[in-house]
Motif scaffolding. Sequence first.
Motif, PDB file in Angstrom:
ATOM      1  N   ALA A   1       0.830  -1.212   0.000  1.00  0.00           N
ATOM      2  CA  ALA A   1       0.000   0.000   0.000  1.00  0.00           C
ATOM      3  C   ALA A   1       0.863   1.259   0.000  1.00  0.00           C
ATOM      4  CB  ALA A   1      -0.925  -0.011   1.211  1.00  0.00           C
ATOM      5  N   SER A   2       1.971   1.226   0.718  1.00  0.00           N
ATOM      6  CA  SER A   2       2.851   2.391   0.777  1.00  0.00           C
ATOM      7  C   SER A   2       3.503   2.661  -0.567  1.00  0.00           C
ATOM      8  CB  SER A   2       3.923   2.175   1.846  1.00  0.00           C
ATOM      9  OG  SER A   2       3.349   2.059   3.131  1.00  0.00           O
ATOM     10  N   ALA A   3       3.872   1.594  -1.271  1.00  0.00           N
ATOM     11  CA  ALA A   3       4.480   1.766  -2.587  1.00  0.00           C
ATOM     12  C   ALA A   3       3.525   2.471  -3.541  1.00  0.00           C
ATOM     13  CB  ALA A   3       4.884   0.404  -3.154  1.00  0.00           C
ATOM     14  N   VAL A   4       2.286   1.999  -3.572  1.00  0.00           N
ATOM     15  CA  VAL A   4       1.293   2.625  -4.445  1.00  0.00           C
ATOM     16  C   VAL A   4       0.999   4.048  -3.967  1.00  0.00           C
ATOM     17  CG1 VAL A   4      -1.069   2.455  -5.320  1.00  0.00           C
ATOM     18  CG2 VAL A   4       0.306   0.388  -5.026  1.00  0.00           C
ATOM     19  N   GLY A   5       0.898   4.236  -2.650  1.00  0.00           N
ATOM     20  CA  GLY A   5       0.626   5.561  -2.105  1.00  0.00           C
ATOM     21  C   GLY A   5       1.739   6.556  -2.377  1.00  0.00           C
ATOM     22  N   TRP A   6       2.981   6.109  -2.291  1.00  0.00           N
ATOM     23  CA  TRP A   6       4.116   6.990  -2.550  1.00  0.00           C
ATOM     24  C   TRP A   6       4.143   7.433  -4.003  1.00  0.00           C
ATOM     25  CZ3 TRP A   6       7.159  10.490  -1.088  1.00  0.00           C
ATOM     26  CH2 TRP A   6       8.399  10.732  -1.686  1.00  0.00           C
TER      27      TRP A   6
ATOM     28  N   ASP B   1       4.380  15.712   2.519  1.00  0.00           N
ATOM     29  CA  ASP B   1       2.979  15.451   2.200  1.00  0.00           C
ATOM     30  C   ASP B   1       2.638  13.991   2.468  1.00  0.00           C
ATOM     31  OD1 ASP B   1       0.389  15.967   1.220  1.00  0.00           O
ATOM     32  OD2 ASP B   1       0.956  15.298  -0.790  1.00  0.00           O
ATOM     33  N   PHE B   2       3.510  13.093   2.027  1.00  0.00           N
ATOM     34  CA  PHE B   2       3.277  11.664   2.212  1.00  0.00           C
ATOM     35  C   PHE B   2       3.264  11.303   3.695  1.00  0.00           C
ATOM     36  CE2 PHE B   2       4.806   7.354   2.881  1.00  0.00           C
ATOM     37  CZ  PHE B   2       3.965   6.620   2.067  1.00  0.00           C
ATOM     38  N   VAL B   3       4.286  11.760   4.434  1.00  0.00           N
ATOM     39  CA  VAL B   3       4.388  11.429   5.852  1.00  0.00           C
ATOM     40  C   VAL B   3       3.186  11.967   6.619  1.00  0.00           C
ATOM     41  CG1 VAL B   3       5.715  11.844   7.959  1.00  0.00           C
ATOM     42  CG2 VAL B   3       6.895  11.225   5.840  1.00  0.00           C
ATOM     43  N   ALA B   4       2.784  13.196   6.305  1.00  0.00           N
ATOM     44  CA  ALA B   4       1.636  13.790   7.001  1.00  0.00           C
ATOM     45  C   ALA B   4       0.376  12.970   6.764  1.00  0.00           C
ATOM     46  CB  ALA B   4       1.432  15.233   6.532  1.00  0.00           C
ATOM     47  N   LYS B   5       0.116  12.592   5.520  1.00  0.00           N
ATOM     48  CA  LYS B   5      -1.089  11.829   5.202  1.00  0.00           C
ATOM     49  C   LYS B   5      -1.094  10.471   5.891  1.00  0.00           C
ATOM     50  CE  LYS B   5      -2.194  13.830   0.677  1.00  0.00           C
ATOM     51  NZ  LYS B   5      -2.273  13.566  -0.786  1.00  0.00           N
TER      52      LYS B   5
ATOM     53  N   GLY C   1       4.300   3.451  12.435  1.00  0.00           N
ATOM     54  CA  GLY C   1       4.579   4.867  12.221  1.00  0.00           C
ATOM     55  C   GLY C   1       6.016   5.096  11.798  1.00  0.00           C
ATOM     56  N   ILE C   2       6.942   4.372  12.424  1.00  0.00           N
ATOM     57  CA  ILE C   2       8.359   4.498  12.061  1.00  0.00           C
ATOM     58  C   ILE C   2       8.587   4.061  10.620  1.00  0.00           C
ATOM     59  CG2 ILE C   2      10.661   3.558  12.516  1.00  0.00           C
ATOM     60  CD1 ILE C   2       9.838   3.457  15.496  1.00  0.00           C
ATOM     61  N   THR C   3       8.006   2.927  10.231  1.00  0.00           N
ATOM     62  CA  THR C   3       8.212   2.455   8.857  1.00  0.00           C
ATOM     63  C   THR C   3       7.593   3.408   7.839  1.00  0.00           C
ATOM     64  OG1 THR C   3       6.209   1.071   8.919  1.00  0.00           O
ATOM     65  CG2 THR C   3       8.274   0.049   9.599  1.00  0.00           C
ATOM     66  N   GLN C   4       6.462   4.019   8.184  1.00  0.00           N
ATOM     67  CA  GLN C   4       5.830   4.957   7.258  1.00  0.00           C
ATOM     68  C   GLN C   4       6.691   6.197   7.051  1.00  0.00           C
ATOM     69  OE1 GLN C   4       2.605   4.402   5.453  1.00  0.00           O
ATOM     70  NE2 GLN C   4       3.719   2.563   5.998  1.00  0.00           N
ATOM     71  N   CYS C   5       7.327   6.656   8.101  1.00  0.00           N
ATOM     72  CA  CYS C   5       8.228   7.802   7.965  1.00  0.00           C
ATOM     73  C   CYS C   5       9.423   7.474   7.067  1.00  0.00           C
ATOM     74  CB  CYS C   5       8.734   8.246   9.336  1.00  0.00           C
ATOM     75  SG  CYS C   5       7.470   8.989  10.400  1.00  0.00           S
ATOM     76  N   CYS C   6       9.779   6.200   7.006  1.00  0.00           N
ATOM     77  CA  CYS C   6      10.942   5.777   6.217  1.00  0.00           C
ATOM     78  C   CYS C   6      10.606   5.453   4.768  1.00  0.00           C
ATOM     79  CB  CYS C   6      11.593   4.553   6.867  1.00  0.00           C
ATOM     80  SG  CYS C   6      12.307   4.845   8.495  1.00  0.00           S
ATOM     81  N   VAL C   7       9.317   5.414   4.408  1.00  0.00           N
ATOM     82  CA  VAL C   7       8.925   4.978   3.066  1.00  0.00           C
ATOM     83  C   VAL C   7       9.624   5.763   1.954  1.00  0.00           C
ATOM     84  CG1 VAL C   7       6.989   4.980   1.419  1.00  0.00           C
ATOM     85  CG2 VAL C   7       6.738   3.898   3.657  1.00  0.00           C
ATOM     86  N   PRO C   8       9.650   7.101   1.973  1.00  0.00           N
ATOM     87  CA  PRO C   8      10.288   7.815   0.858  1.00  0.00           C
ATOM     88  C   PRO C   8      11.748   7.420   0.651  1.00  0.00           C
ATOM     89  CG  PRO C   8       8.935   9.317   2.142  1.00  0.00           C
ATOM     90  CD  PRO C   8       9.003   8.043   2.911  1.00  0.00           C
ATOM     91  N   VAL C   9      12.500   7.289   1.740  1.00  0.00           N
ATOM     92  CA  VAL C   9      13.911   6.895   1.619  1.00  0.00           C
ATOM     93  C   VAL C   9      14.023   5.450   1.156  1.00  0.00           C
ATOM     94  CG1 VAL C   9      16.054   6.500   2.899  1.00  0.00           C
ATOM     95  CG2 VAL C   9      14.690   8.550   3.347  1.00  0.00           C
ATOM     96  N   MET C  10      13.235   4.558   1.775  1.00  0.00           N
ATOM     97  CA  MET C  10      13.328   3.145   1.418  1.00  0.00           C
ATOM     98  C   MET C  10      12.834   2.892  -0.003  1.00  0.00           C
ATOM     99  SD  MET C  10      14.733   2.240   4.129  1.00  0.00           S
ATOM    100  CE  MET C  10      14.982   0.558   3.582  1.00  0.00           C
ATOM    101  N   ALA C  11      11.878   3.693  -0.474  1.00  0.00           N
ATOM    102  CA  ALA C  11      11.407   3.546  -1.858  1.00  0.00           C
ATOM    103  C   ALA C  11      12.521   3.890  -2.838  1.00  0.00           C
ATOM    104  CB  ALA C  11      10.199   4.438  -2.093  1.00  0.00           C
TER     105      ALA C  11
ATOM    106  N   PHE D   1      12.370  -4.613   6.460  1.00  0.00           N
ATOM    107  CA  PHE D   1      12.581  -5.756   5.569  1.00  0.00           C
ATOM    108  C   PHE D   1      11.237  -6.264   5.053  1.00  0.00           C
ATOM    109  CE2 PHE D   1      12.889 -10.305   4.758  1.00  0.00           C
ATOM    110  CZ  PHE D   1      14.021 -10.397   3.960  1.00  0.00           C
ATOM    111  N   ALA D   2      10.275  -6.433   5.967  1.00  0.00           N
ATOM    112  CA  ALA D   2       8.940  -6.878   5.539  1.00  0.00           C
ATOM    113  C   ALA D   2       8.311  -5.851   4.610  1.00  0.00           C
ATOM    114  CB  ALA D   2       8.055  -7.118   6.764  1.00  0.00           C
ATOM    115  N   GLN D   3       8.509  -4.566   4.908  1.00  0.00           N
ATOM    116  CA  GLN D   3       7.948  -3.512   4.059  1.00  0.00           C
ATOM    117  C   GLN D   3       8.561  -3.550   2.672  1.00  0.00           C
ATOM    118  OE1 GLN D   3       6.860   0.755   5.335  1.00  0.00           O
ATOM    119  NE2 GLN D   3       8.910   0.994   4.483  1.00  0.00           N
ATOM    120  N   GLN D   4       9.876  -3.802   2.590  1.00  0.00           N
ATOM    121  CA  GLN D   4      10.533  -3.888   1.284  1.00  0.00           C
ATOM    122  C   GLN D   4       9.993  -5.051   0.468  1.00  0.00           C
ATOM    123  OE1 GLN D   4      11.870  -0.654   1.816  1.00  0.00           O
ATOM    124  NE2 GLN D   4      13.273  -1.422   0.263  1.00  0.00           N
TER     125      GLN D   4
END
Length: 440
Positions: A93-98, A110-114, A165-175, A219-222
Motif C-alpha cells: 500500500a505504501s508503494a502505491v501511495g508513494w 505530504d506523504f508522511v503527514a497523510k 509509524g516508524i516504517t511509514q516515515c521511512c517509506v520515501p527513503v526506502m522507496a 525488511f517486511a515492508q521492502q
Amino acid sequence: MSTKQGPSSRIDSVPVDSAQDVRGIIAQRDLVVDLIRTACVVLVVVVHVTMVGVAVSPDGIAVTSPLQEASWYVPATWAGQVMPLFFAVGGFASAVGWRSTIARGGGVRDFVAKRLVRLFRPAVPLFAVLAVGLGIASALGTPADLLGEVAFGIGSPLWFLAAYGITQCCVPVMARLHARAPWRTLGVLLLLAVAVDALRFATGAAEVGLLNLGPVWLFAQQLGFLWADGWFARRSRVLLAAVALAGFALLVPLTSVGLWAPDMLQDLNPPMLPLAVLAVSQVCLVQLVHRPLTRLVRTRAAQATVFVLGRDGMAIYLWHLPLYIALNGVALLLAVPFPAPGSGTWWATRPVALVLVLAAAIGVARALRRWDRPLPRVEPGTDRPGWAVVAVAVLCTVGPAFVVMQWHLSFPVAVLGAVAVPVGVWLLGRTRPLPLPRRV
C-alpha cells in the motif's frame, strides 16, 4: 486485478506526467491485499479473544491466558503470527501511495503527514477514553495489580502504532533505495537484523532489540515493495513453494538453538530475525494462492466483509481489546456465569465472544468515523508544515505509542497520549502558504 508490471515500474523509477498516469497508479490496487489486510485484523482479534480469559473464584478475579497454555499453541504461532505479512501488505500500500503522491505533485512531507494522520487520528479518542477510564478506576480504589494487568492487556496492541509509524516515515527513503538496489537493500536490512540480535544476545540487554524495529519491519515492508512491482507474480509456483518451504525449514534450526524462541509471538516485541524469515514465506504463500483469493474477493460476500471490516480496520484493531475487557466487566456486573478459561465450554463460547467484540468494535468505529477520515489534499498555493514542525508532530504521535510498547500502559502514559497525539495530528494537518515568487 493484476499487479504484474515490467522491470521499469519500480517505485520512483517512472516519471508520471498526466492524469491518466495517476489513474494507472491507483489502478495498481490489488483487492487481494485488502482481503488479506482484513483477514489479518480479524485474526488478531481471534488471537486476543482466545488468549485472554477471565477466571472468577471465591478468591477473586484473575486474568489467565488459555491459548498460551494449550499444547498446540507454539506451532500454531507459526501460522497465526501475521504481523510480518501485515507489514508486507503495508509495504504494498505504501508503494502505491508513494507513487500516487509523487504523481500528484506531492513530496516527502505530504506523504508522511497523510500516512501518520490516517494512522494516528483513530487513536485520539482511544487515548482519551483510556486516560479517563484508568483515572476513574484508580480513584475508585481498583487493586493496583489487577489494574496493571488490565492496562497491560489493553495497551498491548498499541506497539503497532509506533512500529508502523516508524516504517511509514521511512517509506520515501526506502522507496528510493528499492528503486536503485532492491536486493542490496533487503540484504543490508537482513544483516542489520542479525547484527542487532547478536548484540542483544551478547549483552543480555533486551532494550538493544528495539533497534530491530527498523531492520525487521523495514525488511517486511521492502517485500511489499517487491510485491507491488509484481516481482512475486512473475515467479513460478514451484519457486514460490520452494522459497516458502525453505523459510519454514530455516526457522526450525533458528528456533532450536536456544537464542530465538519457537513461539513467534514471543519474538515480536522487540522484533527478531525469525519474523523477517517468516515474512518471506508468508508473502510467497499468498502469491501461491493469489488466483483463488482473487476469485474469492470478487464474490459479494467477500466484498461485503472487506467493506464492513476493512474500511474500519484500524479502529477495530485499536478498540477490540478495550471492548473485550469492558464486555467481560459488564458480564461480571450482571453476574453472568463464567466458564473456566481453557475448558471445553470456554472454547465453545469463543465464536460468540468474537462476534460480540467485532460487532462492538464496528459500532464504535461507526460512531467515531470522523476520527478516521484521511487528510485532505493541500490547496493550491499552500504546502505542508516545514521539517521542524513535522519532526515535532512525529514525536508527538509515535512517542506515546513507543512509551506504551516499552513501559506498558498506565494512567500517566494514557494522559500523555491523550494530549500529545491530538497535538501531533493537528500539526500534521496544518498548511502554510507558499512563498510568492520574487519579481525580477
